[in-house]
Design a protein around this motif. Structure first.
Motif, mmCIF file in Angstrom:
data_model
loop_
_atom_site.group_PDB
_atom_site.id
_atom_site.type_symbol
_atom_site.label_atom_id
_atom_site.label_comp_id
_atom_site.label_asym_id
_atom_site.label_seq_id
_atom_site.Cartn_x
_atom_site.Cartn_y
_atom_site.Cartn_z
ATOM 1 N N SER A 124 -74.367 -23.106 -69.109
ATOM 2 C CA SER A 124 -74.224 -21.928 -68.508
ATOM 3 C C SER A 124 -73.939 -21.915 -66.958
ATOM 4 C CB SER A 124 -75.444 -20.981 -68.717
ATOM 5 O OG SER A 124 -75.480 -19.611 -68.189
ATOM 6 N N TYR A 125 -74.760 -22.699 -66.338
ATOM 7 C CA TYR A 125 -74.850 -22.733 -64.713
ATOM 8 C C TYR A 125 -73.264 -23.386 -64.505
ATOM 9 C CZ TYR A 125 -76.538 -23.359 -60.106
ATOM 10 O OH TYR A 125 -76.758 -23.384 -58.932
ATOM 11 N N ALA A 126 -73.114 -24.380 -65.227
ATOM 12 C CA ALA A 126 -71.726 -25.078 -65.018
ATOM 13 C C ALA A 126 -70.358 -24.134 -65.016
ATOM 14 C CB ALA A 126 -71.367 -26.274 -65.516
ATOM 15 N N ASN A 127 -70.452 -23.194 -65.992
ATOM 16 C CA ASN A 127 -69.383 -22.482 -66.188
ATOM 17 C C ASN A 127 -69.545 -21.153 -65.114
ATOM 18 O OD1 ASN A 127 -67.763 -22.643 -68.877
ATOM 19 N ND2 ASN A 127 -69.422 -23.523 -69.361
ATOM 20 N N VAL A 185 -73.708 -16.676 -71.280
ATOM 21 C CA VAL A 185 -72.916 -16.518 -69.995
ATOM 22 C C VAL A 185 -71.639 -17.170 -70.278
ATOM 23 C CG1 VAL A 185 -72.802 -17.383 -67.578
ATOM 24 C CG2 VAL A 185 -74.936 -16.201 -68.651
ATOM 25 N N PRO A 186 -71.389 -18.592 -70.635
ATOM 26 C CA PRO A 186 -70.024 -19.178 -70.854
ATOM 27 C C PRO A 186 -69.283 -18.075 -71.715
ATOM 28 C CG PRO A 186 -71.804 -20.688 -71.367
ATOM 29 C CD PRO A 186 -72.205 -19.400 -71.055
ATOM 30 N N LEU A 187 -69.807 -17.664 -72.964
ATOM 31 C CA LEU A 187 -69.342 -16.734 -73.973
ATOM 32 C C LEU A 187 -68.727 -15.717 -73.363
ATOM 33 C CD1 LEU A 187 -68.839 -16.257 -76.946
ATOM 34 C CD2 LEU A 187 -70.989 -14.919 -77.092
ATOM 35 N N THR A 188 -69.402 -14.981 -72.440
ATOM 36 C CA THR A 188 -68.729 -13.829 -71.928
ATOM 37 C C THR A 188 -67.792 -14.302 -70.935
ATOM 38 O OG1 THR A 188 -70.815 -12.863 -71.989
ATOM 39 C CG2 THR A 188 -69.559 -12.029 -70.556
ATOM 40 N N LEU A 189 -67.844 -15.097 -70.105
ATOM 41 C CA LEU A 189 -66.912 -15.464 -69.345
ATOM 42 C C LEU A 189 -65.448 -15.843 -69.790
ATOM 43 C CD1 LEU A 189 -68.920 -17.690 -66.740
ATOM 44 C CD2 LEU A 189 -67.833 -15.496 -66.123
ATOM 45 N N HIS A 190 -65.488 -16.433 -71.037
ATOM 46 C CA HIS A 190 -64.374 -17.177 -71.612
ATOM 47 C C HIS A 190 -63.803 -16.296 -72.954
ATOM 48 C CE1 HIS A 190 -64.861 -20.238 -68.978
ATOM 49 N NE2 HIS A 190 -66.021 -20.778 -69.359
ATOM 50 N N THR A 191 -64.585 -15.232 -73.261
ATOM 51 C CA THR A 191 -63.925 -14.334 -74.340
ATOM 52 C C THR A 191 -63.851 -12.819 -73.994
ATOM 53 O OG1 THR A 191 -66.138 -14.087 -75.505
ATOM 54 C CG2 THR A 191 -64.947 -16.062 -76.276
ATOM 55 N N ASP A 192 -63.338 -11.992 -74.946
ATOM 56 C CA ASP A 192 -63.562 -10.671 -74.649
ATOM 57 C C ASP A 192 -64.351 -9.903 -75.613
ATOM 58 O OD1 ASP A 192 -61.632 -10.789 -72.656
ATOM 59 O OD2 ASP A 192 -59.945 -10.855 -73.945
ATOM 60 N N GLU A 193 -64.797 -10.809 -76.586
ATOM 61 C CA GLU A 193 -65.818 -10.052 -77.285
ATOM 62 C C GLU A 193 -66.334 -11.007 -78.445
ATOM 63 O OE1 GLU A 193 -63.500 -7.538 -80.034
ATOM 64 O OE2 GLU A 193 -63.198 -9.062 -81.471
ATOM 65 N N LEU A 194 -67.495 -10.525 -79.268
ATOM 66 C CA LEU A 194 -68.352 -11.381 -79.996
ATOM 67 C C LEU A 194 -68.345 -10.237 -81.286
ATOM 68 C CD1 LEU A 194 -69.838 -13.651 -81.413
ATOM 69 C CD2 LEU A 194 -71.814 -12.811 -80.085
ATOM 70 N N GLU A 202 -82.416 -26.737 -71.935
ATOM 71 C CA GLU A 202 -81.748 -27.346 -70.790
ATOM 72 C C GLU A 202 -80.375 -27.494 -71.208
ATOM 73 O OE1 GLU A 202 -81.889 -32.249 -70.165
ATOM 74 O OE2 GLU A 202 -83.856 -31.257 -69.899
ATOM 75 N N ASP A 203 -79.811 -27.769 -72.367
ATOM 76 C CA ASP A 203 -78.374 -28.210 -72.419
ATOM 77 C C ASP A 203 -77.773 -26.562 -72.590
ATOM 78 O OD1 ASP A 203 -78.798 -30.648 -73.118
ATOM 79 O OD2 ASP A 203 -78.749 -30.483 -75.247
ATOM 80 N N LYS A 246 -73.076 -15.916 -56.131
ATOM 81 C CA LYS A 246 -74.407 -16.780 -55.362
ATOM 82 C C LYS A 246 -75.586 -16.071 -56.092
ATOM 83 C CE LYS A 246 -72.373 -18.736 -51.413
ATOM 84 N NZ LYS A 246 -72.500 -18.746 -49.864
ATOM 85 N N SER A 247 -75.477 -14.725 -56.139
ATOM 86 C CA SER A 247 -76.636 -13.933 -56.380
ATOM 87 C C SER A 247 -76.914 -14.377 -58.064
ATOM 88 C CB SER A 247 -76.419 -12.466 -56.440
ATOM 89 O OG SER A 247 -77.478 -11.887 -56.698
ATOM 90 N N LEU A 248 -75.973 -14.224 -58.805
ATOM 91 C CA LEU A 248 -76.266 -14.583 -60.226
ATOM 92 C C LEU A 248 -76.524 -16.170 -60.406
ATOM 93 C CD1 LEU A 248 -72.926 -12.978 -61.732
ATOM 94 C CD2 LEU A 248 -75.377 -12.235 -62.117
ATOM 95 N N LEU A 249 -76.174 -16.946 -59.593
ATOM 96 C CA LEU A 249 -76.556 -18.426 -59.625
ATOM 97 C C LEU A 249 -78.022 -18.623 -59.188
ATOM 98 C CD1 LEU A 249 -73.261 -20.057 -58.450
ATOM 99 C CD2 LEU A 249 -74.318 -20.538 -60.938
#
Length: 165
Positions: free
Chosen positions: A93-96, A55-64, A87-88, A5-8
């Motif tokens: 990011s918010y949805a993920n 944000v979604p990159l971080t949530l769904h992967t382990d590295e870049l 906006e996109d 909640k804090s992050l959102l």
């Protein structure tokens, strides 16, 4: 308040301020830069607009790994296009983040360039770093706009321009 909640909430608040700043860029100044070593307004503002995608990159992967996935910024020609990219990026990011499993926040995420490790942090720390990067680059953009004599919106209270000073 729990971590998610804090992050959102923080994302929403910073997005409002970022959108105000991005919206002030004059369409005829996208190739301007204050110094030879500085990014152009196009480079800086497109980076800001795309940063929420981390944000979604971080949530769904382990590295870049920049060696295998080099950054290709979107070409931005005007402020309307810039705001659409932001906006996109923000919506994705918010949805993920809304669906994120907080149990993964302590997992390690790595940013590298081939064998060179640039940073290695928890996923939560990378998300917070992403927010900090947006604020940092937004402040740089504020300096650019001030040098162009463009009124600056307030970030955490009214600016001198908001107060008519």
């Amino acid at each position: 308040m729990d971590t998610l909640k804090s992050l959102l909430k923080e994302m929403e608040q910073e997005a409002q301020t970022t959108e105000k700043m991005l919206s002030r860029i004059p369409d005829d100044k996208y190739q301007w830069k204050p110094h030879a070593k500085s990014m152009t307004i196009e480079q800086l503002s497109s980076h800001i607009a795309e940063l929420p995608t981390w944000v979604p990159l971080t949530l769904h992967t382990d590295e870049l790994d920049f060696a295998t996935s080099p950054y290709q910024p979107k070409k931005i020609a005007n402020t309307a296009e810039l705001l659409k990219v932001f906006e996109d990026s923000l919506a994705d990011s918010y949805a993920n983040l809304q669906k994120a499993d907080v149990n993964t926040f302590d997992e390690t995420w790595t940013l590298r360039n081939g064998e060179q490790i640039l940073t290695q942090r928890t996923k939560l720390e990378v998300i917070r770093m992403t927010y900090c990067q947006i604020v940092h680059h937004r402040a740089q953009l504020g300096v650019y706009l001030r040098l162009l004599d463009v009124p600056i919106p307030g970030s955490y209270g009214p600016s001198a321009d908001d107060l008519g000073l």
